[in-house]
Design an enzyme around this catalytic site. Structure first.
Site, mmCIF file in Angstrom:
data_model
loop_
_atom_site.group_PDB
_atom_site.id
_atom_site.type_symbol
_atom_site.label_atom_id
_atom_site.label_comp_id
_atom_site.label_asym_id
_atom_site.label_seq_id
_atom_site.Cartn_x
_atom_site.Cartn_y
_atom_site.Cartn_z
ATOM 1 N N CYS A 98 7.058 -15.763 29.748
ATOM 2 C CA CYS A 98 8.031 -16.032 30.805
ATOM 3 C C CYS A 98 8.413 -17.518 30.769
ATOM 4 O O CYS A 98 7.631 -18.373 31.186
ATOM 5 C CB CYS A 98 7.396 -15.664 32.147
ATOM 6 S SG CYS A 98 8.186 -16.400 33.589
ATOM 7 N N CYS A 122 8.151 -19.554 33.935
ATOM 8 C CA CYS A 122 6.775 -19.840 34.341
ATOM 9 C C CYS A 122 6.273 -21.100 33.627
ATOM 10 O O CYS A 122 5.544 -21.911 34.205
ATOM 11 C CB CYS A 122 5.841 -18.672 34.005
ATOM 12 S SG CYS A 122 6.350 -17.121 34.774
#
Lengths: 122, 492
Positions: A42, A45
């Site tokens: 991700c 993230c």
């Protein structure tokens, strides 16, 4: 006593950990799994984590910061995964104050000011 | 001494005989009040890169209730009201569903705490959302009580009593209103208001609602819909200011559906019979037409007799802003400017303007655009649609029948009306002659539609489109030539 961090992976472990700290302020950062080299699938993230970590010193005393890896990309994309169903998460990264409606989602986690506000204000 | 001077720059300068004109103010704009109007204005000003501060503070109710950022609508008004109204409608739907074939054997009961927790959780997410937006748009927000101490200076006191001074070039007062109390023995100690109802940590039980405002009728309506024993005590008429023909129909419907009405009485005393959550209260009331006294016992007494502007304790006298001494409302010109040129006001506190969230938002946004973006558009307060969310919903836009007759003369208006029976009500055998719609037309102006009134399900949804049509100058002929959608209530 300052704050402490717990690292967990997956929904059941998250719930057990959160419940064990019942009564203390609990903040949680949900991110996608990391590979062997420590990189998350991700990208948001990856951006958010250092911003959040830099603000951790603002956590109130007695707080618990739970760093939770939700699972791999396929698990996350499943609309019925437990995080979506039970915690009502809509995206990763999500940073929230457990048991309250206060949370920051995706790009909101990139903003140090917002992270600080979540950690320090009522 | 140095510290004191810093705290009181105005005072020092006055002592020296100079007119206080600081080179630069702390802020371009300070907004007092973080409700619908205040937040809309602040966010808009931030778009034009102005330095803005919002001060919001909720003085707790006599019962101790308080809430977060967002104002009345979000916390103790429109939002929780509509959600609880929906809870009541769902109860009715569950009953109707049996006729449509749904089978469930258990009796259906309502849990007040479950509903209230869900509603409060949603409100909490809105409070948080506003704080994120303000921080993100660089608007400074302080949870502090703002009052004027000088022409360009505000004193902000937070809940710990700490005072800070801020200066600004311009101010917008958007402090809104709070429920009025009766001024009778026991009112503040034992009664609740809408400020308390939506977060009440226990089911209100048998409730007396005092008042005949839309707040009173909407609350009485959903409380009854949730299965509670509800009585409404009315001093004179229902829904003052609204079309009385429609108001009476609303009252009739509520009466036929289990709400008790005590007409032409006012409470004179409230006493506690038993403590508890809820406890038991005894209410003594006197007739408005004679000497008759009655008594009744209720678990909860909800006062909904009106709302008063929060303008008396914010230092307006110190800066010379005129208020209507009787009502507390602030008169403004058509640019929302008070008698003091750099001080503006928006929202419920305005004299002679509608007390509605969308009006406050629109006024706030347009005001700020005029101040900082060179715009000239003023807020249009004419033909603003509204909806009362009583059990039978009422949507309206434009003139009431009485006001139209008064303004244009009875011979110059034509009223077209019809009862209708929503298709969804047929199968469960619900009332076939209660839903009603009427339009008021100005004969002298091409039969232009000047008033629209509808009583029925989803009245708000129905009314919104007609409001746009009325704004475009809808005439009866145009309405007639618009083919209806079938089968819906709106086609009437």
């Amino acid at each position: 006593m300052g704050w402490e961090e717990m690292q967990v992976r997956g929904y059941p472990e998250f719930v057990r950990t959160a419940q064990s700290y019942h009564g203390r302020p609990i903040f949680a950062l949900f991110c996608g799994d990391k590979d062997a080299e420590g990189r998350s699938w991700c990208p948001d993230c990856v951006t958010a984590e250092p911003v959040v970590r830099k603000e951790l010193h603002n956590l109130p005393d007695e707080s618990v910061f739970i760093y939770c890896l939700v699972g791999d990309r396929a698990y996350w994309k499943d609309p019925n995964n437990e995080f979506r169903k039970n915690l009502k998460l809509t995206g990763v990264p999500t940073l929230l104050k457990y048991g309250t409606p206060q949370k920051l989602v995706e790009e909101e986690c990139f903003k140090a000011e917002l992270v600080r506000m979540l950690f320090t204000e009522d | 001494q140095a510290h004191k001077e810093e705290d009181n720059p105005q005072k020092t300068m006055e002592v020296n005989g100079l007119t206080p004109v600081p080179d630069s103010y702390d802020y371009d704009l300070i907004v007092i009040g973080g409700g619908s109007g205040g937040l809309a204005a602040a966010k808009e000003a931030a778009k034009y890169e102005k330095k803005v501060m919002v001060l919001d503070f909720v003085t707790p109710t006599p019962q101790g209730s308080s809430w977060g950022l967002g104002g009345t609508c979000v916390n103790v008004g429109c939002i929780p009201k509509k959600l609880m109204h929906q809870a009541a409608l769902l109860g009715q739907a569950l009953q109707d569903s049996r006729k449509f074939g749904w089978q469930f054997t258990e009796e259906v009961k309502h849990n007040w705490m479950t509903m209230t927790e869900s509603v409060q959780n949603y409100i909490g997410s809105l409070n948080w959302g506003y704080r994120v937006t303000l921080r993100d748009t660089k608007v400074t927000y302080e949870n502090a009580y703002g009052e004027f101490v000088g022409p360009h200076t505000i004193k902000a006191t937070n809940k710990k009593g700490i005072e800070k001074l801020y200066t600004a070039e311009r101010f917008i007062i958007a402090t809104g209103e709070r429920p009025r109390y009766l001024g009778i023995p026991g009112d503040r100690e034992y009664c609740i208001s809408s400020d308390d109802l939506f977060s009440l940590p226990y089911c209100p039980g048998k409730t007396l609602v005092v008042g005949a405002s839309y707040v009173a009728l909407e609350c009485a309506g959903f409380l009854a819909g949730l299965g509670l024993d509800v009585t409404v005590m009315v001093r004179s008429i229902l829904l003052r200011g609204f079309d009385q023909d429609m108001a009476n129909k609303i009252g009739e419907y509520m009466k036929e559906h289990g709400v008790n009405f005590i007409r032409e009485f006012v409470p004179i005393k409230v006493e506690q019979v038993e403590e508890g959550t809820p406890g038991i209260l005894k209410v003594t009331a006197k007739s408005t037409t004679g000497d008759q006294i009655i008594e009744g016992e209720y678990n909860t007494v909800l006062l909904a007799i009106g709302r008063d502007p929060c303008t008396r304790k914010i230092g307006l006298d110190k800066v010379g802003v005129t208020i209507n001494e009787k009502t507390g409302k602030i008169p403004v010109n058509d640019e929302e400017q008070t008698n003091v040129p750099h001080i503006y006001a928006i929202g419920d506190i305005l004299q002679g303007k509608l007390e509605l969230t969308p009006v406050a938002i629109q006024a706030g946004k347009l005001l700020v655009r005029r101040l900082y973006a060179g715009a000239t558009t003023k807020c249009d307060y004419v033909n603003v649609p509204t909806t009362v969310f009583t059990p039978l919903e009422y949507g309206a836009c434009g003139y009431s029948e009485e006001t139209a007759v008064e303004k244009f003369g009875e011979e110059n208006i034509e009223v077209y009306h019809s009862h209708f029976w929503p298709l969804e009500w047929t199968v469960p055998s619900r009332d076939n002659n209660k839903c009603y719609a009427k339009i008021i037309c100005n004969i002298q102006d091409n039969e232009r539609v000047i008033g629209f009134h509808v009583l029925g399900p989803n009245a708000g949804e129905v009314t919104q489109g007609f409001a746009a049509a009325i704004k475009c100058g809808l005439t009866k002929e145009q309405l007639d030539s618009t083919i209806g959608i079938h089968p819906v209530c709106a086609e009437v």
